[in-house]
Design a protein around this motif. Structure first.
Motif: not given
Ligand SMILES: Nc1ncnc2c1ncn2[C@@H]1O[C@H](COP(=O)(O)OP(=O)(O)OP(=O)(O)O)[C@@H](O)[C@H]1O
Ligand SMILES: [Mg+2]
Length: 75
Positions: A8-20, A55-60
């Protein structure tokens, strides 16, 4: 990695980090389509705490930016 072993990506709001790295990610990429189709000059995203705004902003950002990784393949 199978979904079973993902973190679970607890506390992680960095899109690339979550996906990689191997984290669960609820796909909210249709937000990109909605924003593009809205035609609005300014959009205010009003959601409760911890709803995924950052996280949505990071995805954009990842979607719209031209990164070094993208340009490297043309060099
Ligand atoms: N699409 C998603 N998939 C998986 N986990 C998510 C997703 N969106 C949010 N989360 C989880 O919720 C947490 C909070 O997300 P985020 O920091 O983006 O929320 P926020 O709305 O910006 O919160 P705050 O109002 O506190 O700034 C993330 O660290 C992550 O654990
Ligand atoms: Mg936030």
């Amino acid at each position: 990695m199978s979904d079973r072993n993902k973190l679970l990506p607890l506390g992680i709001s960095d899109f690339k980090k979550i996906r990689k790295e191997q984290y669960y990610f609820v796909d909210k990429s249709l937000l990109i389509r909605d924003l593009l189709n809205s035609g609005a000059e300014v959009t205010l995203l009003v959601r409760p705490r911890r709803f995924g705004k950052t996280l949505n902003m990071s995805m954009l950002k990842a979607f719209f930016e031209i990164s070094d990784e993208d340009t490297a393949q043309y060099m």
